[in-house]
Design an enzyme around this catalytic site. Structure first.
Site, short mmCIF file in Angstrom:
data_model
loop_
_atom_site.label_atom_id
_atom_site.label_comp_id
_atom_site.label_asym_id
_atom_site.label_seq_id
_atom_site.Cartn_x
_atom_site.Cartn_y
_atom_site.Cartn_z
N ASN A 32 0.86 -1.17 0.00
CA ASN A 32 0.00 0.00 0.00
C ASN A 32 0.90 1.23 0.00
O ASN A 32 1.31 1.72 1.05
CB ASN A 32 -0.87 -0.06 1.27
CG ASN A 32 -1.79 1.13 1.42
OD1 ASN A 32 -1.81 2.03 0.58
ND2 ASN A 32 -2.56 1.13 2.50
N ARG A 113 -2.03 -1.71 -3.94
CA ARG A 113 -3.03 -0.64 -4.02
C ARG A 113 -2.64 0.24 -5.20
O ARG A 113 -1.53 0.76 -5.24
CB ARG A 113 -3.07 0.20 -2.75
CG ARG A 113 -4.14 1.29 -2.85
CD ARG A 113 -4.31 2.05 -1.57
NE ARG A 113 -3.28 3.05 -1.41
CZ ARG A 113 -3.50 4.33 -1.10
NH1 ARG A 113 -4.71 4.75 -0.91
NH2 ARG A 113 -2.50 5.16 -0.97
N HIS A 201 -9.59 6.51 -1.88
CA HIS A 201 -9.80 5.91 -0.55
C HIS A 201 -10.80 4.76 -0.61
O HIS A 201 -11.44 4.42 0.39
CB HIS A 201 -10.27 6.95 0.49
CG HIS A 201 -9.17 7.83 0.98
ND1 HIS A 201 -9.33 9.17 1.23
CD2 HIS A 201 -7.88 7.55 1.27
CE1 HIS A 201 -8.18 9.68 1.63
NE2 HIS A 201 -7.28 8.73 1.67
N ARG A 262 -2.53 19.05 1.00
CA ARG A 262 -3.29 19.31 -0.23
C ARG A 262 -4.37 20.35 0.05
O ARG A 262 -4.98 20.34 1.12
CB ARG A 262 -3.94 18.03 -0.75
CG ARG A 262 -2.95 16.99 -1.19
CD ARG A 262 -3.70 15.82 -1.83
NE ARG A 262 -2.84 14.65 -1.92
CZ ARG A 262 -3.20 13.43 -1.54
NH1 ARG A 262 -4.41 13.21 -1.05
NH2 ARG A 262 -2.36 12.44 -1.66
N GLU A 402 -6.72 -1.03 4.97
CA GLU A 402 -6.69 -1.18 3.51
C GLU A 402 -5.98 -2.47 3.11
O GLU A 402 -6.34 -3.10 2.12
CB GLU A 402 -5.99 0.04 2.88
CG GLU A 402 -6.82 1.31 3.03
CD GLU A 402 -6.01 2.59 2.89
OE1 GLU A 402 -4.88 2.64 3.43
OE2 GLU A 402 -6.52 3.53 2.28
#
Ligand code: ADP
Length: 422
Positions: A32, A113, A201, A262, A402
């Site tokens: 990931n 991922r 996500h 961001r 995840e």
């Protein structure tokens, strides 16, 4: 199809077969990769996959890149400084380290991922030459992520060409969003080329929905749900009947609510204004909105919510950054509640959502009109359900995972491909 391609495919199939015959022994490696970290985890091939090891290479690109990992026994945490590594060097380090620690031969398949699967991919799939080509073609769509993700696949393939690789797309969860939510108000010719709201996500959101069903039952999971994944990257999803109907990130992960570095949504006229007044190039603009904005930009000091909370009493810039973060997330929840026609469950996850009661409180204040009422003690204690008994909306805190979603997809795909005819 020419003879070379046929031979290539049959070789690929042979190699796949060979690895599947060892199916009982080897493990799944889940990778990931983020813009400044690579998380990794090793799982058994059992159903569900069981985690054997978990770790992260952190602070990639900075002068104190570190490797942390729990022991094969699952408890002890090892941590060591590994110098100053860029993404490529960190990926090489990880593969060498895994080879030494566990032996790459103990791995049967690797799940990656892949942040951006473009408009085509709505579920995980085996890496093929065609998929690699497609990802290379669209790598400009996600310059912060895709090139590093492709490089990781290439690197492991060089070392162990026979391994199966599975792409787990972070954008897949949102692929069935209604057109009205996906479409951006730009000329159609661009939409036709795939420029639309993709959302990200997705692995985290899919995990949270599975957990909601497990903890609160199928009816709650079919209800009107808002998921708030608040980590360094932050995004929200509106989910009804288990399906994403809207999300805050857009064509890139820079859109939506403000994040650690961001900007989130901006006035599109800003690019032109800065080009005129500061001679800012498109590349500089992209760097600014991804790495110098959000909490870091507004506070002028830190991208970390913990730092800013510690500083806010005597630094008005830190206070302003935190206030802006909570305000924009609250506004997004209000908008998504309108898209859903009400709200039944609100879930907080990610480093901030999971660990910061004060941020949860500030986001939820003023949401009483929607039926959100927090229970102060449960919230402070970080309980699973933090809403008051009388709250119309169930507010939950969850630890997202995840990597397990990657491992589950890999397992399903490997099992399926082992049943495919030659
Ligand atoms: P990533 O998106 O990189 O996976 P995480 O989900 O781990 O990030 O979230 C990292 C962020 O979580 C940190 O930048 C920090 O701001 C925040 N965080 C972690 N613990 C706390 C805490 N106890 N209180 C407030 N914020 C926290």
């Amino acid at each position: 199809m020419d003879a070379d391609s046929r031979l290539g495919q049959s070789n690929e199939r042979e190699a796949r077969r060979a690895i599947l015959t060892q199916f009982q022994v080897p493990h799944i490696l889940a990778i990931n990769g983020g813009s400044s970290s690579i998380k990794f985890a090793l799982y058994s091939m059992s159903d569900p996959p069981e985690r054997r090891m978990h770790g992260v290479i952190d602070r990639i690109g900075l002068d104190d890149t570190t490797l942390r990992c729990d022991d094969l026994s699952g408890s002890e945490v090892k941590c060591r400084a590994i110098g100053t590594l860029d993404h490529r060097a960190a990926a090489t380090f990880l593969v060498d380290w895994l080879d030494k620690e566990i032996g790459l031969t103990s791995i049967a398949a690797v799940g990656h991922r892949i942040v951006n699967g473009g408009v085509q991919h709505s579920q995980a799939e085996l890496f093929s030459d065609a998929l690699m080509l497609e990802l290379r073609r669209i790598s400009a769509w996600a310059p912060e992520h895709l090139p590093a993700e492709i490089a990781m696949v290439d690197l492991i393939r060089e070392r162990r060409p026979e391994l199966l690789h599975v792409a787990c797309f972070d954008s897949a969860f949102h692929r069935e969003m209604p057109r009205v939510a996906k479409t951006m108000a730009i000329p159609r010719r661009l939409t036709a080329k795939g420029v639309e709201r993709l959302g990200f996500h997705g692995l985290s959101f899919a995990f949270l929905m599975e957990e909601l069903e497990r903890k609160a039952g199928a009816e709650a999971a079919r209800g009107r749900v808002i998921l708030a994944h608040l980590g360094n990257g932050a995004s929200l999803a509106a989910v009804r009947n288990g399906k994403s109907i809207d999300t805050s990130m857009g064509f890139t992960p820079a859109a939506g609510v403000p994040m650690s570095t961001r900007s989130g949504d901006l006035d599109p006229g800003l690019l032109w204004y800065l080009a005129q007044t500061e001679q800012m190039t498109a590349e500089q603009f992209n760097h600014m909105v991804n790495h110098q904005s959000g909490l870091l930009g507004v506070s002028d000091t830190s991208s970390d919510v913990r730092d800013l909370l510690g500083r806010e009493a005597h630094d008005s810039r830190a206070a302003e950054a935190i206030a802006m973060f909570c305000y924009q997330i609250r506004k997004c929840i209000g908008g998504f509640a309108a898209a859903l026609g009400g709200l039944d469950t609100l879930i907080f996850a990610g480093g901030i959502g999971e660990n910061s009661p004060v941020i949860r409180t500030r986001i939820c204040q003023e949401l009483g009109f929607l039926g959100v009422e927090l229970h102060e003690v449960r919230n402070d204690d970080g309980e699973q359900v933090i809403s008051a008994d009388a709250s119309r909306v169930a507010v939950r805190v969850m630890h997202t995972d995840e990597e397990i979603m990657i491992a589950k997809s890999v397992r399903a795909i490997v099992q399926h491909s082992s049943r495919l005819p030659a």
